[in-house]
Write a protein that holds these residues in place. Sequence first.
Motif, mmCIF file in Angstrom:
data_model
loop_
_atom_site.group_PDB
_atom_site.id
_atom_site.type_symbol
_atom_site.label_atom_id
_atom_site.label_comp_id
_atom_site.label_asym_id
_atom_site.label_seq_id
_atom_site.Cartn_x
_atom_site.Cartn_y
_atom_site.Cartn_z
ATOM 1 N N GLN A 293 0.836 -1.203 0.000
ATOM 2 C CA GLN A 293 0.000 0.000 0.000
ATOM 3 C C GLN A 293 0.872 1.255 0.000
ATOM 4 O O GLN A 293 0.564 2.247 -0.668
ATOM 5 N N ALA A 294 1.969 1.195 0.734
ATOM 6 C CA ALA A 294 2.888 2.331 0.763
ATOM 7 C C ALA A 294 3.479 2.581 -0.623
ATOM 8 O O ALA A 294 3.581 3.734 -1.069
ATOM 9 N N GLN A 295 3.847 1.515 -1.313
ATOM 10 C CA GLN A 295 4.410 1.658 -2.657
ATOM 11 C C GLN A 295 3.404 2.271 -3.625
ATOM 12 O O GLN A 295 3.768 3.027 -4.528
ATOM 13 N N GLN A 296 2.119 1.942 -3.443
ATOM 14 C CA GLN A 296 1.081 2.516 -4.305
ATOM 15 C C GLN A 296 1.006 4.029 -4.132
ATOM 16 O O GLN A 296 0.918 4.783 -5.115
ATOM 17 N N ILE A 297 1.071 4.487 -2.885
ATOM 18 C CA ILE A 297 1.027 5.931 -2.633
ATOM 19 C C ILE A 297 2.252 6.608 -3.225
ATOM 20 O O ILE A 297 2.158 7.664 -3.871
ATOM 21 N N ILE A 298 3.430 5.999 -3.018
ATOM 22 C CA ILE A 298 4.677 6.577 -3.524
ATOM 23 C C ILE A 298 4.626 6.733 -5.040
ATOM 24 O O ILE A 298 5.031 7.754 -5.592
ATOM 25 N N GLN A 299 4.069 5.706 -5.710
ATOM 26 C CA GLN A 299 4.007 5.784 -7.166
ATOM 27 C C GLN A 299 2.914 6.749 -7.640
ATOM 28 O O GLN A 299 3.121 7.525 -8.567
ATOM 29 N N GLN A 300 1.769 6.705 -7.003
ATOM 30 C CA GLN A 300 0.682 7.618 -7.391
ATOM 31 C C GLN A 300 1.104 9.080 -7.218
ATOM 32 O O GLN A 300 0.779 9.945 -8.039
ATOM 33 N N GLN A 301 1.835 9.337 -6.166
ATOM 34 C CA GLN A 301 2.287 10.696 -5.899
ATOM 35 C C GLN A 301 3.522 11.064 -6.729
ATOM 36 O O GLN A 301 3.915 12.231 -6.769
ATOM 37 N N ALA A 302 4.139 10.052 -7.377
ATOM 38 C CA ALA A 302 5.313 10.271 -8.228
ATOM 39 C C ALA A 302 6.399 11.067 -7.485
ATOM 40 O O ALA A 302 6.891 12.081 -7.977
ATOM 41 N N LEU A 303 6.766 10.579 -6.300
ATOM 42 C CA LEU A 303 7.747 11.275 -5.470
ATOM 43 C C LEU A 303 9.155 11.151 -6.025
ATOM 44 O O LEU A 303 10.004 12.001 -5.773
ATOM 45 N N TRP A 304 9.382 10.076 -6.735
ATOM 46 C CA TRP A 304 10.659 9.842 -7.411
ATOM 47 C C TRP A 304 10.407 9.677 -8.897
ATOM 48 O O TRP A 304 9.285 9.339 -9.326
ATOM 49 N N LEU A 305 11.449 9.853 -9.665
ATOM 50 C CA LEU A 305 11.550 9.305 -11.007
ATOM 51 C C LEU A 305 12.489 8.111 -10.856
ATOM 52 O O LEU A 305 13.707 8.264 -10.871
ATOM 53 N N PRO A 306 11.961 6.895 -10.637
ATOM 54 C CA PRO A 306 12.828 5.734 -10.432
ATOM 55 C C PRO A 306 13.611 5.441 -11.710
ATOM 56 O O PRO A 306 13.049 5.462 -12.808
ATOM 57 N N LEU A 307 14.884 5.163 -11.574
ATOM 58 C CA LEU A 307 15.736 4.964 -12.740
ATOM 59 C C LEU A 307 16.163 3.520 -12.932
ATOM 60 O O LEU A 307 15.820 2.898 -13.922
ATOM 61 N N ALA A 308 16.928 2.986 -11.981
ATOM 62 C CA ALA A 308 17.564 1.690 -12.241
ATOM 63 C C ALA A 308 17.937 0.974 -10.955
ATOM 64 O O ALA A 308 18.168 1.586 -9.909
ATOM 65 N N HIS A 309 17.989 -0.356 -11.074
ATOM 66 C CA HIS A 309 18.581 -1.215 -10.056
ATOM 67 C C HIS A 309 19.852 -1.785 -10.681
ATOM 68 O O HIS A 309 19.789 -2.691 -11.522
ATOM 69 N N PRO A 310 21.009 -1.257 -10.326
ATOM 70 C CA PRO A 310 22.236 -1.648 -11.019
ATOM 71 C C PRO A 310 22.795 -2.980 -10.558
ATOM 72 O O PRO A 310 22.434 -3.508 -9.501
ATOM 73 N N THR A 311 23.685 -3.508 -11.358
ATOM 74 C CA THR A 311 24.563 -4.585 -10.926
ATOM 75 C C THR A 311 25.809 -3.917 -10.359
ATOM 76 O O THR A 311 26.373 -3.022 -10.988
ATOM 77 N N ALA A 312 26.191 -4.316 -9.152
ATOM 78 C CA ALA A 312 27.370 -3.724 -8.522
ATOM 79 C C ALA A 312 28.615 -4.465 -8.985
ATOM 80 O O ALA A 312 28.724 -5.689 -8.826
ATOM 81 N N TYR A 313 29.541 -3.744 -9.579
ATOM 82 C CA TYR A 313 30.792 -4.314 -10.077
ATOM 83 C C TYR A 313 31.981 -3.705 -9.334
ATOM 84 O O TYR A 313 31.923 -2.591 -8.827
ATOM 85 N N ALA A 314 33.042 -4.467 -9.299
ATOM 86 C CA ALA A 314 34.357 -3.939 -8.940
ATOM 87 C C ALA A 314 35.344 -4.623 -9.865
ATOM 88 O O ALA A 314 35.137 -5.765 -10.295
ATOM 89 N N LEU A 315 36.412 -3.914 -10.195
ATOM 90 C CA LEU A 315 37.486 -4.487 -11.011
ATOM 91 C C LEU A 315 38.676 -4.738 -10.101
ATOM 92 O O LEU A 315 39.007 -3.904 -9.257
ATOM 93 N N THR A 316 39.313 -5.886 -10.252
ATOM 94 C CA THR A 316 40.461 -6.203 -9.405
ATOM 95 C C THR A 316 41.598 -6.765 -10.248
ATOM 96 O O THR A 316 41.386 -7.281 -11.355
ATOM 97 N N ARG A 317 42.776 -6.673 -9.695
ATOM 98 C CA ARG A 317 43.906 -7.368 -10.288
ATOM 99 C C ARG A 317 43.834 -8.836 -9.892
ATOM 100 O O ARG A 317 43.240 -9.192 -8.876
#
Length: 529
Positions: free
Chosen positions: A482-506
């Motif tokens: 129900q909370a998510q419905q209010i958040i989306q109806q009110q458009a409080l964010w412009l949700p963008l992405a759920h990234p993959t977290a990377y790191a580069l190592t030697r």
Amino acid sequence: MRPAALPLLLISLLAPALAHASTLSVCTEASPDGFDVVQYNALTTTNASADVLMNRLVEFDATSGTLQPSLAQTWDVSPDGLNYSFTLRPDVSFHRTDYFNPSRLLNADDVLFSFQRMLDPAHPWHKVAASGYPHAQSMQLPSLIKSIDKTGELSLRFTLNRPDATFLATLSMGFASIYSAEYAAQLLAAGTPEKLNSQPIGSGPFVFKRFQKDASVRYSAHSNYFAGTPGVDNLVFAITPDANVRLQKLRRGECHIALSPKPQDVKAIEGDSHLQSVNTAAFMTAFVAINSQHPPLDQPAVRQAINLAFDKASYLQAVFENSAEAANGPYPPNTWSYATELPGYNHDPEKARELLKTAGLADGFNTTIWTRPSGSVLNPNPSVGAQLLQADLAKIGIQAEIRVIEWGELIRRAKAGEHDLLFMGWAGDNGDPDNFLTPQFACASVESGLNFARYCDPQLDKLIADGKRTSDHVQRSQLYKQAQQIIQQQALWLPLAHPTAYALTRKEVEGYQVSPFGRQDFAKVRLVP
């Protein structure tokens, strides 16, 4: 002269390798705000302080999805959920430095100090944090915790005013780190409490050595660390805002680990026998916060129009190179209680223009877009992302000026609510959906500054609060949906992405894992030939 020069040349070539044989160098993207982690909310600050210098009562293990003992060996929760009793480890040493020589091991007094300074306005340390305690305030700890009582040298009890299913998980967050009460007393007696932020003391795997802003943070291994001596003698954070430069340093061997690489950097190292990438699905959300206190952004129709105007598919391709999943709400879809039925905002400029017209803004309006100068896991290419949003808004009549602001200032001013549209990201600390909802959408979080939408709604606030009062996952899920419905109806964010977290190592790096929460654990990392 030539024979004499040869040994000197050999020594000069060998010396760097010998000097760095047990030094782990990590290329990070930004300077920490400081080292008194309770005062800040930036992940880079948590990484440089809580993650390497400190410990909590409990730790969240991302692999098993469970809370594990840390400074607390055991704990018990009363049947009514109001009393949490902890028994501490008897063998925890605080750091010994040239500015502090501990006379005792960790005990219950250290836990009392660490929490009371945040909770009690009359505590002598409370006002040391000039901007307050953002996490403690947003998690509503002052109203939640009724009392903390020392029941023995190594035991204590937290008594709550109300049941809270998230309380134990909250104690694994960086801001719940345990400080040395003895060191705090030494600083207070000397009239230098501010040094806690520049000369930190903890019980964690590494000991603070020195910090040069925008250059490096240096640490040495804590030889008396209760969980075992770290696998390297020294740790260096090489602060390198430009992702391209981080990759160059990695290739040259100047860094062993490069954090927050751009998606194209991950592809660029394929086939390089000296480098490798590690990754995990991140428990994070990239978003644009829409300041609901700034007209005309205070109108839901205007916020909805902004969501409809943005071509998210093009953004994901340009900024993440399709290495991230499109976001439709505050937290990732693999989170329990995620509302799969929410329709979202499809790219529809025509409908966006209609909404602006109904809001009395047929000719559009002027606004600003705030973003950071350097890339991160949640915003790999800030410049491109801001330009794409600017162009899409222009198509519906919204003229947006891009303002690039240094990270520390960006966070400070955004917490004060100065922004209009703000490129931001949030990383959950403990796998619980409330770790997104309370900090980002509760009314208390407007005051603490973490609620970047600046939105306080009694109905939404009650749903979030009620969800924390029950340990029943089914009931919590219903409330959170129900909370998510209010958040989306009110458009409080412009949700963008759920990234993959990377790191580069030697390739010589062994034992490093990427955390889905953006936390960093270098205690078990080793460098192998």
